[in-house]
Every structure is written in structure tokens, then in C-alpha cells.
Scaffold this motif. Structure first.
Motif, PDB file in Angstrom:
ATOM      1  N   VAL A 126       0.270   0.106  -0.874  1.00 40.18           N
ATOM      2  CA  VAL A 126       1.579  -0.197  -1.457  1.00 40.18           C
ATOM      3  C   VAL A 126       1.607  -1.699  -1.721  1.00 40.18           C
ATOM      4  O   VAL A 126       1.135  -2.491  -0.903  1.00 40.18           O
ATOM      5  N   ASP A 127       2.166  -2.065  -2.868  1.00 42.97           N
ATOM      6  CA  ASP A 127       2.309  -3.479  -3.205  1.00 42.97           C
ATOM      7  C   ASP A 127       3.544  -4.022  -2.496  1.00 42.97           C
ATOM      8  O   ASP A 127       4.651  -3.519  -2.695  1.00 42.97           O
ATOM      9  N   THR A 130       6.430  -5.241  -5.050  1.00 40.82           N
ATOM     10  CA  THR A 130       7.119  -4.313  -5.951  1.00 40.82           C
ATOM     11  C   THR A 130       7.397  -2.953  -5.333  1.00 40.82           C
ATOM     12  O   THR A 130       8.192  -2.186  -5.874  1.00 40.82           O
ATOM     13  N   GLY A 131       6.703  -2.616  -4.247  1.00 35.39           N
ATOM     14  CA  GLY A 131       6.832  -1.295  -3.652  1.00 35.39           C
ATOM     15  C   GLY A 131       6.036  -0.227  -4.367  1.00 35.39           C
ATOM     16  O   GLY A 131       6.077   0.941  -3.991  1.00 35.39           O
ATOM     17  N   VAL A 132       5.290  -0.588  -5.415  1.00 36.56           N
ATOM     18  CA  VAL A 132       4.489   0.400  -6.144  1.00 36.56           C
ATOM     19  C   VAL A 132       3.401   0.926  -5.226  1.00 36.56           C
ATOM     20  O   VAL A 132       2.720   0.156  -4.544  1.00 36.56           O
ATOM     21  N   ARG A 133       3.264   2.245  -5.214  1.00 38.37           N
ATOM     22  CA  ARG A 133       2.251   2.883  -4.375  1.00 38.37           C
ATOM     23  C   ARG A 133       1.048   3.282  -5.209  1.00 38.37           C
ATOM     24  O   ARG A 133       1.181   3.600  -6.386  1.00 38.37           O
ATOM     25  N   ALA A 169      -0.235  -1.502 -11.416  1.00 40.83           N
ATOM     26  CA  ALA A 169       0.858  -0.568 -11.720  1.00 40.83           C
ATOM     27  C   ALA A 169       0.831  -0.176 -13.179  1.00 40.83           C
ATOM     28  O   ALA A 169       0.466  -0.971 -14.051  1.00 40.83           O
ATOM     29  N   PRO A 175       7.756   3.402  -7.255  1.00 42.59           N
ATOM     30  CA  PRO A 175       7.791   2.565  -6.055  1.00 42.59           C
ATOM     31  C   PRO A 175       8.377   3.313  -4.854  1.00 42.59           C
ATOM     32  O   PRO A 175       9.053   4.328  -5.008  1.00 42.59           O
TER      33      PRO A 175
END
Length: 189
Positions: A126-127, A130-133, A169, A175
Motif C-alpha cells: 500500500v502506498d 495515497t492509500g493505493v493498494r 497507480a 485506495p
């Protein structure tokens, strides 16, 4: 780093973890999550049944179920979207597509995830910004997460070192609001 190379790096790191490390990580993640009031109060949780060196969710699913929480697990459809069915104890799972363990209960449909008060989703990383998985690349959970309401907590269990600054992403990537590692719970953007 592109997704393919990052996946390879992360999977190799996971595969190097010892059984003792995997057990310890699972216990710490489970206990931290179960200590959260918003987890304790969630009447319906959408989760997943972990495989291989993923942070183990078996004990978490069982503990939530024993606490009286209704737990839905995914059922992989032929189109690679996710249907959902209720977990009703360890004897209610059977191998599905690709040998993944799935509940044998009645299928509730792809939109059942909309009714969950908490979603626990798999991720390789997870970033932290940004919360991007980063998933495994099939897009099944991204499609499912697109159906989750805006105020529903979405949590990705990770091993330490998988919360990163370099997760690539794409527009379809969804996210998450929280990452949980053996070191603790992290609220993301």
C-alpha cells in the motif's frame, strides 16, 4: 518500479518469511484489529481467506465469527469478479477456482459488499501517501472495492516493509483507508 517487478520483489520477500514470523505477524495484526472499537462494532465484515505467505486472516475470520460478527468471504466468479457468501465456521469452506477456499453458503451477489460495515482486503503493498493498494494483478478486488460505500473503513493487512512510497497507480486502482502491519494500524489519507 513497475507493478510486475514490484510484485515479484514483494512476493520474494514474503516467501522468505519463516513460519514463526508468519504466525507472529498474524497474531499481532489480529489482536490490533480486534482491539479497535469500530471493528468490534461492525456487524457485517467482508474479508478474505488468506493463502500462502499473505498475512494470515484465518484466525481473524474465526475470531470475528465467534464474536457474533457476520463475515462474508469472496467467491471468485468465472468473469473474475467477486461474489460473496457467509462464513459459518471452518467446516463451511471448500476449494473453489484455483483451489482458493470459499464458503459453501448461498451466494449473495457481487453487490453484497455494499452492505459491509468493514472491508478487509488483500494487498501486496500500500502506498503510504495515497492509500493505493497493489494486488496480484487480476483486478477482482479493485472491482469489488469500487462498490464499497465512501464511509466504510477498508483495511489492508500487510507485513512490515509493505507500506511504501513507490506503489504505481492506474485509474482503476482503489485506495484503502487503513493499513495494518505487525507494527500497528496506520490511517491513510
Amino acid at each position: 518500479m513497475d507493478k510486475l517487478h514490484l510484485r515479484r520483489e514483494l512476493l520474494a520477500a514474503r516467501d522468505s518469511l519463516t513460519p514463526e514470523q508468519l504466525r507472529s505477524n498474524a497474531a499481532r495484526i489480529r489482536e490490533t484489529l480486534l482491539d479497535q472499537p469500530w471493528v468490534q462494532m461492525a456487524g457485517l465484515v467482508a474479508c478474505y481467506w488468506s493463502v500462502g505467505s499473505e498475512p494470515d486472516t484465518h484466525g481473524l475470520v474465526f475470531a470475528l465469527w465467534k464474536h457474533g460478527t457476520t463475515v462474508m468471504l469472496p467467491v471468485l466468479r468465472e468473469d473474475d469478479d467477486l461474489d460473496w457468501a457467509v462464513y459459518d465456521g471452518p467446516d463451511t469452506l471448500a476449494p473453489g477456482r484455483f483451489g482458493l477456499m470459499e464458503p459453501v453458503d448461498t451466494r449473495r451477489g457481487v453487490d453484497a459488499i455494499r452492505t459491509a460495515a468493514l472491508v478487509i482486503t488483500p494487498a501486496l503493498a500500500v502506498d503510504r501517501r495515497t492509500g493505493v493498494r497493489l494486488g496480484r494483478g487480476g483486478g477482482s478486488f479493485d472491482r469489488a472495492l469500487a462498490r464499497v460505500g465512501p464511509n466504510v473503513p477498508v483495511v489492508a493487512p500487510l507485513h512490515d516493509g509493505e507500506l511504501r512510497d513507490d506503489v504505481p497507480a492506474e485509474p482503476h486502482d482503489r485506495p484503502v483507508g487503513f493499513a495494518i502491519t505487525p507494527s500497528g494500524l496506520i490511517k491513510l489519507s
